[in-house]
Design a protein around this motif. Structure first.
Motif, short mmCIF file in Angstrom:
data_model
loop_
_atom_site.label_atom_id
_atom_site.label_comp_id
_atom_site.label_asym_id
_atom_site.label_seq_id
_atom_site.Cartn_x
_atom_site.Cartn_y
_atom_site.Cartn_z
N VAL A 29 0.82 -1.21 0.00
CA VAL A 29 0.00 0.00 0.00
C VAL A 29 0.85 1.27 0.00
O VAL A 29 0.67 2.15 -0.82
N CYS A 30 1.85 1.36 0.93
CA CYS A 30 2.59 2.62 1.04
C CYS A 30 4.07 2.50 0.64
O CYS A 30 4.78 3.49 0.62
N GLY A 31 4.55 1.29 0.34
CA GLY A 31 5.92 1.15 -0.12
C GLY A 31 6.95 1.05 0.98
O GLY A 31 8.16 1.01 0.71
N GLN A 32 6.54 1.00 2.24
CA GLN A 32 7.48 0.85 3.35
C GLN A 32 8.20 -0.51 3.24
O GLN A 32 7.55 -1.54 3.20
N PRO A 33 9.57 -0.49 3.18
CA PRO A 33 10.27 -1.79 3.16
C PRO A 33 9.97 -2.57 4.44
O PRO A 33 9.89 -1.98 5.52
N THR A 34 9.82 -3.90 4.32
CA THR A 34 9.50 -4.69 5.51
C THR A 34 10.75 -5.22 6.20
O THR A 34 10.69 -5.70 7.31
N GLU A 35 11.89 -5.17 5.50
CA GLU A 35 13.14 -5.55 6.15
C GLU A 35 14.03 -4.33 6.08
O GLU A 35 14.53 -3.97 5.02
N ILE A 36 14.21 -3.62 7.21
CA ILE A 36 14.85 -2.32 7.12
C ILE A 36 16.34 -2.36 7.37
O ILE A 36 17.02 -1.36 7.21
N GLU A 37 16.88 -3.48 7.78
CA GLU A 37 18.33 -3.66 7.77
C GLU A 37 18.67 -5.13 7.78
O GLU A 37 17.81 -5.97 8.01
N VAL A 38 19.94 -5.43 7.54
CA VAL A 38 20.36 -6.83 7.45
C VAL A 38 20.05 -7.53 8.78
O VAL A 38 20.37 -7.04 9.85
N GLY A 39 19.44 -8.69 8.67
CA GLY A 39 19.13 -9.46 9.87
C GLY A 39 18.15 -8.78 10.79
O GLY A 39 18.14 -9.02 11.99
N PHE A 40 17.30 -7.97 10.22
CA PHE A 40 16.39 -7.14 11.02
C PHE A 40 15.54 -7.96 11.98
O PHE A 40 15.30 -7.56 13.11
N TYR A 41 15.09 -9.13 11.54
CA TYR A 41 14.16 -9.90 12.37
C TYR A 41 14.85 -10.89 13.29
O TYR A 41 14.22 -11.75 13.88
N TYR A 42 16.17 -10.75 13.43
CA TYR A 42 16.92 -11.70 14.22
C TYR A 42 16.45 -11.73 15.67
O TYR A 42 16.48 -12.76 16.32
N GLY A 43 16.02 -10.59 16.20
CA GLY A 43 15.64 -10.52 17.61
C GLY A 43 14.23 -10.98 17.92
O GLY A 43 13.80 -10.96 19.07
N THR A 44 13.49 -11.42 16.90
CA THR A 44 12.07 -11.68 17.13
C THR A 44 11.81 -12.91 17.99
O THR A 44 10.71 -13.06 18.51
#
Ligand SMILES: [Zn+2]
Length: 152
Positions: free
Chosen positions: A48-63
């Motif tokens: 919808v708005c173009g916001q990247p879902t991965e904003i840096e390398v390994g972004f979701y590592y802490g999830t």
């Protein structure tokens, strides 16, 4: 420039796995499924708005910490509900029935839980922008290394 009022509040957006910036676009490509890979496939950017879902390398590592914290919170809730509705006693096995119930409950919730953990995670880094229709998302291309995307 009319201010765009989101239909969703913070929690329904985060729990519904919507983009935190516009609270409209879906973060994930497919509906919740028990097939791990398919379940975790994300849109590269918000449709919808173009916001990247991965904003840096390994972004979701802490999830995994998020999913752990949410699991603990859910366990406390089911324990309290069990205590109120069914009751707990040291004289019988009701506590162990709760343990079994809770384990099954958490396992059944895993596909959703893993997605919500990512959704909560990105919602702490990307804030809601009421003017997302006119503003551009923050450029993250310098923080990203395409060779390492999804490679951790
Ligand atoms: Zn969006």
């Amino acid at each position: 420039m009319a201010e765009h009022k989101a239909d969703r509040g913070y929690f329904s957006s985060a729990l519904g796995c919507r983009c935190p910036r516009c609270r409209e676009g879906k973060l994930f490509r497919n509906p919740v499924t028990i097939r791990f890979k398919k379940n975790m496939q994300m849109n590269r950017e918000c449709p919808v708005c173009g916001q990247p879902t991965e904003i840096e390398v390994g972004f979701y590592y802490g999830t995994s910490y998020v999913s752990y914290a949410v699991s603990v919170a859910l366990s406390v809730s089911t324990l309290v509900a069990w205590w109120v509705i069914i009751g707990l006693s040291v004289d019988d096995n009701r506590f162990f029935y709760w343990l079994t119930f809770n384990a099954v409950f958490l396992i059944a919730l895993q596909p959703w839980l893993m997605r919500v953990s990512r959704s909560l995670w990105i919602s702490w880094f990307v804030s809601y922008d009421p003017d997302w229709e006119t503003n551009h998302p923050v450029d993250v291309s310098e923080r990203m290394n395409p060779d390492q995307a999804n490679n951790w």
